[in-house]
Design an enzyme around this catalytic site. Structure first.
Site, PDB file in Angstrom:
ATOM      1  N   ASP A   1       0.713  -1.206   0.056  1.00 41.23           N
ATOM      2  CA  ASP A   1      -0.083   0.187   0.085  1.00 41.23           C
ATOM      3  C   ASP A   1       0.965   1.203   0.123  1.00 41.23           C
ATOM      4  OD1 ASP A   1      -2.156  -1.617   0.046  1.00 41.23           O
ATOM      5  OD2 ASP A   1      -2.552  -1.303   2.227  1.00 41.23           O
ATOM      6  N   GLY A   2       2.038   1.265   0.587  1.00 40.27           N
ATOM      7  CA  GLY A   2       2.983   2.423   0.540  1.00 40.27           C
ATOM      8  C   GLY A   2       3.368   2.916  -0.768  1.00 40.27           C
TER       9      GLY A   2
ATOM     10  N   ASN B   1      -4.140   9.183   2.962  1.00 34.12           N
ATOM     11  CA  ASN B   1      -4.584   8.331   3.930  1.00 34.12           C
ATOM     12  C   ASN B   1      -5.144   9.472   5.127  1.00 34.12           C
ATOM     13  OD1 ASN B   1      -4.834   5.911   3.130  1.00 34.12           O
ATOM     14  ND2 ASN B   1      -2.911   4.873   4.452  1.00 34.12           N
TER      15      ASN B   1
END
Length: 379
Positions: free
Chosen positions: A124-125, A220
């Protein structure tokens, strides 16, 4: 290349009156699965983002880049530090391919108008990093699950050739992941406040104020915490100019719907589908039994400042990066960005999200209750 997308709930548009706005909502509620990727002309360039210092990604990266350049005849953009990896620079066979690449450096080179779409290899990074490279419009992002969690990376690399071909042909669904536009205003930024070993502010230095403003696009969350101090953080939270509460605890998380399944869910927040136009506010270990996470409309403006009687400074980070200290007089202004991240779906926004909840977070996993027969009911 541009996306042909109808105005959805995360793009937004202005109407002349509240009555017209209400009428619009009831006449048309857009189906999240109806947003599709449509190219006005075939894509010519692609940005490939690879997780740094991960040996397991070397072969997939090389294989993908060869496919994009040799088979699909695309211009491939790669970050310069990726090619500086000895395992890549020392590969003579792959060297001929890398000479065709266009390279760039983060924070130095602007590639915002050069890339048609993005492919991420990692966890996800890598998607968060791709978002940080574009402060305005973001190209569509295709993320392959080659990391640990993979909540935001729905594609498997095993069949990458057919999947990439489908994307190039425009055969895919899109979810528009809203971002936060964050503005940090620093007072007296050239002379920081002096703090003793216990974290108590002693003085704010010069009386002459000089301001420094910084802006970020966040996918995020924005996290404000107490940093290394042992004292509770004490920050005021404003909504559209009105003080709504003071956060006393370890800190506060301001997240997008995409970020609701990250740090926020670990702090007790609800999980929000990325198509919902909202901002979530979640306290971190609040010193109050009644401080629950809340959801506010996407159009509001939030402002966070240190309280006057705060014993220590606070610290802020944006998607886990750019961590910096917040002193008295500094402010953090947060609102929904006009530039979402078009994330390419494996199937569609709804099915992909519930699949991620089940596979990554094991949502509502429980042993099935036994069937109760008619004989058992008698007891």
């Amino acid at each position: 290349t541009e996306l042909d997308l109808k105005p959805g709930p995360l793009i937004g548009y202005l109407l002349s009156s509240p009555a017209e706005s209400s009428l619009c909502v009831f006449r048309h509620i857009q189906d999240p699965a109806s947003q599709r990727l449509t190219w006005n002309k075939p894509p010519k360039s692609v940005l490939v983002i690879k997780k740094i210092r991960d040996a397991s990604l070397l072969e997939p990266f090389k294989e993908l880049c060869m496919f994009l350049t040799e088979v699909k005849n695309l211009i491939v953009y790669v970050e310069k530090k990726v090619l500086e990896d000895p395992a890549i620079s020392g590969d003579e066979n792959f060297g001929a391919i890398t000479k065709k690449f266009c390279t760039f450096r983060e924070d130095l080179d602007d590639i915002s108008n050069r890339v048609d779409f993005i492919i991420c290899l990692g966890g996800d990074g890598t998607l968060l990093y791709a978002s940080s490279l574009f402060q305005e419009s973001v190209p569509p992002v295709m993320a392959f699950h080659l990391g640990s969690l993979g909540f935001l990376t729905p594609f498997k690399f095993d069949t990458y050739q057919s999947q990439v071909t489908q994307i190039i042909e425009g055969n895919a669904a899109i979810v528009l992941r809203s971002r936060l536009r964050v503005r940090v205003l620093k007072e007296n930024w050239e002379k920081k406040a002096r703090v003793d070993e216990k974290g108590i502010i002693l003085t704010n230095g010069d009386n002459e104020s000089s301001r420094k403003a910084m802006q970020y696009q966040v996918l995020n969350e924005v996290v404000v915490d107490r940093g290394p101090s042992s004292y509770l953080s004490n920050v005021d939270l404003f909504l559209d100019g009105h003080l709504i509460t003071t956060v006393q605890g370890d800190g506060v998380i301001v997240s997008t719907p995409t970020g609701s399944t990250a740090y926020a869910v670990a702090a007790g927040a609800s999980m929000i589908h990325p198509n919902v136009p909202a901002i979530m506010i979640t306290p971190i270990c609040p010193h109050s039994l009644s401080f629950r996470p809340i959801v506010v409309p996407a159009g509001v403006e939030l402002k966070i400042m240190l309280s006057r009687d705060a014993r220590n400074t606070a610290w802020v980070s944006f998607d886990g990066r750019k961590r910096q200290e917040i002193c008295h007089g500094d402010s953090i202004t947060i609102t929904t960005s006009c530039f979402p991240v078009p994330s390419i779906c494996f199937r569609d926004p709804v099915n992909d999200w519930f699949e991620s909840l089940a596979q990554c977070l094991h949502w509502n996993v429980r042993k099935k209750q036994n069937y109760l027969s008619s004989e058992d009911e008698e007891f």
